[in-house]
Write a protein that holds these residues in place. Structure first.
Motif, PDB file in Angstrom:
ATOM      1  N   THR A 379      61.414 -35.344  49.156  1.00  0.00           N
ATOM      2  CA  THR A 379      62.074 -34.475  48.189  1.00  0.00           C
ATOM      3  C   THR A 379      61.421 -34.682  46.829  1.00  0.00           C
ATOM      4  O   THR A 379      61.452 -35.779  46.269  1.00  0.00           O
ATOM      5  N   LEU A 380      60.775 -33.656  46.331  1.00  0.00           N
ATOM      6  CA  LEU A 380      60.159 -33.673  45.006  1.00  0.00           C
ATOM      7  C   LEU A 380      61.124 -33.036  44.007  1.00  0.00           C
ATOM      8  O   LEU A 380      61.975 -32.230  44.371  1.00  0.00           O
ATOM      9  N   ARG A 381      60.990 -33.400  42.753  1.00  0.00           N
ATOM     10  CA  ARG A 381      61.851 -32.830  41.708  1.00  0.00           C
ATOM     11  C   ARG A 381      63.320 -32.999  42.078  1.00  0.00           C
ATOM     12  O   ARG A 381      64.034 -32.020  42.296  1.00  0.00           O
ATOM     13  N   GLU A 382      63.781 -34.219  42.148  1.00  0.00           N
ATOM     14  CA  GLU A 382      65.159 -34.480  42.550  1.00  0.00           C
ATOM     15  C   GLU A 382      66.116 -34.179  41.397  1.00  0.00           C
ATOM     16  O   GLU A 382      66.721 -35.061  40.806  1.00  0.00           O
ATOM     17  N   ASP A 383      66.242 -32.904  41.074  1.00  0.00           N
ATOM     18  CA  ASP A 383      67.161 -32.466  40.018  1.00  0.00           C
ATOM     19  C   ASP A 383      67.953 -31.295  40.571  1.00  0.00           C
ATOM     20  O   ASP A 383      68.157 -31.185  41.783  1.00  0.00           O
ATOM     21  N   ASN A 385      67.006 -28.397  40.890  1.00  0.00           N
ATOM     22  CA  ASN A 385      66.113 -27.539  41.663  1.00  0.00           C
ATOM     23  C   ASN A 385      65.191 -28.398  42.521  1.00  0.00           C
ATOM     24  O   ASN A 385      63.989 -28.492  42.265  1.00  0.00           O
ATOM     25  N   PRO A 386      65.715 -29.057  43.545  1.00  0.00           N
ATOM     26  CA  PRO A 386      64.867 -29.916  44.377  1.00  0.00           C
ATOM     27  C   PRO A 386      63.830 -29.102  45.134  1.00  0.00           C
ATOM     28  O   PRO A 386      63.976 -27.886  45.327  1.00  0.00           O
ATOM     29  N   LEU A 387      62.777 -29.771  45.540  1.00  0.00           N
ATOM     30  CA  LEU A 387      61.707 -29.135  46.302  1.00  0.00           C
ATOM     31  C   LEU A 387      61.454 -29.999  47.526  1.00  0.00           C
ATOM     32  O   LEU A 387      61.150 -31.194  47.403  1.00  0.00           O
ATOM     33  N   GLN A 470      55.444 -20.972  42.311  1.00  0.00           N
ATOM     34  CA  GLN A 470      55.543 -22.171  41.477  1.00  0.00           C
ATOM     35  C   GLN A 470      55.715 -23.421  42.333  1.00  0.00           C
ATOM     36  O   GLN A 470      55.064 -24.451  42.089  1.00  0.00           O
ATOM     37  N   ASP A 471      56.587 -23.355  43.343  1.00  0.00           N
ATOM     38  CA  ASP A 471      56.833 -24.523  44.189  1.00  0.00           C
ATOM     39  C   ASP A 471      55.592 -24.922  44.978  1.00  0.00           C
ATOM     40  O   ASP A 471      55.315 -26.121  45.157  1.00  0.00           O
ATOM     41  N   ASP A 474      53.365 -26.619  42.484  1.00  0.00           N
ATOM     42  CA  ASP A 474      53.874 -27.925  42.058  1.00  0.00           C
ATOM     43  C   ASP A 474      53.742 -28.979  43.147  1.00  0.00           C
ATOM     44  O   ASP A 474      53.458 -30.155  42.845  1.00  0.00           O
ATOM     45  N   LEU A 478      52.289 -32.598  42.265  1.00  0.00           N
ATOM     46  CA  LEU A 478      53.208 -33.727  42.151  1.00  0.00           C
ATOM     47  C   LEU A 478      52.838 -34.829  43.131  1.00  0.00           C
ATOM     48  O   LEU A 478      52.890 -36.022  42.803  1.00  0.00           O
TER      49      LEU A 478
END
Length: 643
Positions: A379-383, A385-387, A470-471, A474, A478
């Motif tokens: 899991t990238l960008r654990e905010d 808006n996770p990815l 974008q994802d 990224d 990342l």
């Protein structure tokens, strides 16, 4: 391991050959009781779908173009839709197949239900292509009288129908329907009605809505547990969860004691992929659900106070669940460490201690286990808006690593289609073809993917061509910024099919794309380049899909359709691009590929684009020669342009 070699990443020699790729079959169980039949798709047999008891004709349907639910077994009879002439056929063991529907190639059938007391009467989806344009195809539920080879109308008026199902006595029928601009996972309805049988046909009366709401609530997969209890799934909570409906009281309630943030079922791109099976004579059920991108198995009773039990389940993907006995079911499954296939699950008394048996494997990997890279979900960008991505490392038992110990592996970013879909964590020979040669592989379940709830799917609403692009930009950046897992951020390719091909093309050229020159090579397989023309030319099932994905119809916001269309920005494409296309694709017509290839060539890009069109192929590869040529061509492209 002694005897291992070193060589640059991407240059490893592998025993996973194109010939090895096509040795697999792709089995799907029929709707059945006993005995167990299944359908196989065989690349080496011209991509035919065949019932395993009789190797004749082609058990495949063109309903909604993506098909599914092309056959049903009832006692010792198989009914199936034959792709070549669109007729429904009957097979009885030891006898030749015979047609049971009218000889009308404009009619397509799928998703059959056999009436329990009048088994010569089938209810089916009927897709009428008499006036064969996306705007004029008519979809209904019909009755096929198999003794008269006649068709009678049953239910009409909606844009789409699926999942007709009788209760055990044949006195009631339920079905799913939906209307443009919804896809079935966006907004749909389930109805139930009383059944009146006549010698030649079936009539219905007292039609009642069970659940669902256009535009807002999706309901799917109806099935009767007994004469008065209907099971289905609904995403009213934000995730697809199981429900039961009492036909006597007219009340629906959740099966689970509280809403679960897990999807019990996937978007119905194909027909018949039920995520549950009724057990214990209608008193219990087995459900599969998605947790962190992998499938788990639950069992529970269908009464108000029944506990929900998480069962042992060694599979990462499962679907097409079908009742076999009161305490057993069959299903299709995949694993991350071994081939999948058609499986059987048997429970002990009390619906506990599941035991699994392989009925038909999708292939053999014996002797090649050392090539299998296990998936690593990250899991990238654990905010907010996770990815979600899945990483596969290079793996080959004959190589210890690269010649240069400081070298990091090149990375292939894979973009799934849909876009409302997901990439599963399952053994995939195509991916292993590349990882066994020293490439790393990164699946991106970008915002808008399924399996993570309705809100995550909703990230793509009005944002197709923005959030997904974008994802996918990224994700490798990342990952490259971290030391583990290692990828070479300067050698990244992007590839995808269908909607994934669209995201691939958009990533290379749209004015809104964050880094059109970041990727060093790209492959678009039957990808979309022109949203303006696709809105007119695609098939009925997806004709209005883009209204939500882009925020309006092509007539209302033509500027947005043009701004998100790679075709009109093809001059910006400087990344070497391989384009592969099926000549008979009705979902993404060949002109989508041909127009953007021509634009690139006319803007001085003859040396950076290569185009191959495959005769006899539609939306995806089925033929052995195509599968072999496509994978070799893609490998050679990366060797020339990426390494």
């Amino acid at each position: 391991m002694s005897g291992q070699q070193t060589a640059p990443y991407g240059k490893w020699v592998s025993d996973i050959t194109p010939e090895f790729l096509v040795q697999s079959v792709y089995p799907h169980p029929l709707n059945l009781l006993l005995p167990v039949y299944h359908i196989e798709r065989r690349a080496a047999d011209n991509g035919r779908y065949v019932p395993t008891r009789q190797l004749i004709l082609t058990a495949r349907t063109g309903v909604q173009e993506y098909g599914g639910a092309a056959a049903i077994a009832y006692r010792e009879v198989i009914y199936f839709s034959n792709f070549a002439d669109n007729r429904v056929y009957k097979i009885i063991q030891g006898q030749a197949a015979e047609p049971v529907s009218p000889d009308n190639p404009d009619y397509r059938y799928a998703d059959f239900a056999v009436h329990p007391t009048q088994p010569h009467l089938l209810v089916s989806i009927l897709e009428d292509h008499t006036v064969d344009t996306p705007q004029t195809v008519i979809t209904t539920l019909c009755v096929i009288n198999t003794t008269r080879q006649a068709v009678f109308p049953l239910v009409g008026g909606a844009d789409f129908y699926s999942s007709p199902v009788f209760n055990p006595s044949g006195t009631k029928i339920a079905w799913q329907e939906w209307y443009h601009p919804d896809m079935p996972w966006e907004g749909s309805l389930i109805y139930v009605a009383d059944v009146i049988t006549q010698p030649d046909t079936i009539l219905i009366m007292n039609k009642k809505k069970v659940a669902g709401q256009m535009l807002k609530i999706s309901v799917s997969y109806p099935c009767f547990a007994n004469d008065t209890t209907l099971v289905f799934t609904s995403d009213v909570s934000g995730f697809q969860n199981p429900f039961v409906y009492d036909t006597v009281t007219g009340v629906a309630r959740p099966v689970l004691p509280s809403p679960s943030n897990q999807d019990f079922g996937s978007p119905a791109w194909t027909l018949g992929d039920y995520p549950y099976a009724i057990l214990d004579n209608g008193n219990a059920a087995a459900f599969v659900a998605l947790v962190d991108g992998k499938t788990v198995l639950y069992t529970t009773g269908l009464t108000q106070s029944s506990p929900v039990i998480l069962q042992d389940f060694p599979f990462t993907v499962a679907g097409h669940l079908r009742l076999l006995h009161s305490s057993s079911f069959v299903f299709t499954a995949g694993r991350s460490d071994a081939p999948g296939g058609v499986m059987r699950c048997d429970f002990n008394s009390g619906i506990v201690d599941p035991q699994y048996t392989v009925l038909k494997a999708s292939g053999s990997f014996t002797g090649y286990e050392g090539y299998i890279p296990l998936p690593r979900p990250i899991t990238l960008r654990e905010d907010k808006n996770p990815l979600y991505v899945i990483y596969y490392a290079p793996k080959n038992p004959n190589y210890s690593g690269p010649t240069d110990p400081n070298e990091k592996p090149p990375c292939i970013v894979n973009v799934h289609g849909g876009p409302t879909s997901m990439e599963p964590q399952v053994l995939n020979l195509f991916k292993i073809y590349f990882t066994s040669r020293g490439y790393s592989w990164l699946d991106v379940n970008y915002g808008g993917s399924s399996g993570y709830g309705r809100e995550y799917i909703g990230r793509l609403a009005s944002n197709w061509g923005l959030v997904d692009v974008q994802d996918c930009y990224d994700a490798p950046r990342l990952l490259a910024s971290e030391s583990d897992p290692p990828i070479d951020g300067s050698r990244v390719a992007i590839r995808g099919g269908s909607a994934g091909g669209y995201t691939t093309l958009a990533s290379l050229c749209l004015e809104s794309a964050p880094g059109t020159k970041y990727f060093k090579a790209a492959t678009s397989l039957y990808g979309i380049s022109d949203l303006l023309s696709l809105a007119r030319d695609t098939h009925k099932f997806e004709l209005k899909y883009m209204i939500k994905l882009l925020g309006g119809s092509v007539d209302d916001i033509p500027r947005v359709y043009k701004e998100r269309s790679p075709l009109f920005y093809a001059k910006n494409i400087t990344v070497p691009l391989l384009v592969l296309q099926g000549a008979e694709d009705r979902v993404v017509p060949p002109e989508q590929a041909e127009k953007i290839v021509s634009e690139i060539q006319q803007n001085g890009g003859q040396d950076r684009v290569e185009y191959k069109k495959y005769p006899g192929e539609g939306h995806g590869w089925r033929l052995e020669a195509t599968i072999k040529d496509a994978v070799e061509r893609e490998r050679e492209w990366y060797e020339k342009k990426l390494l």
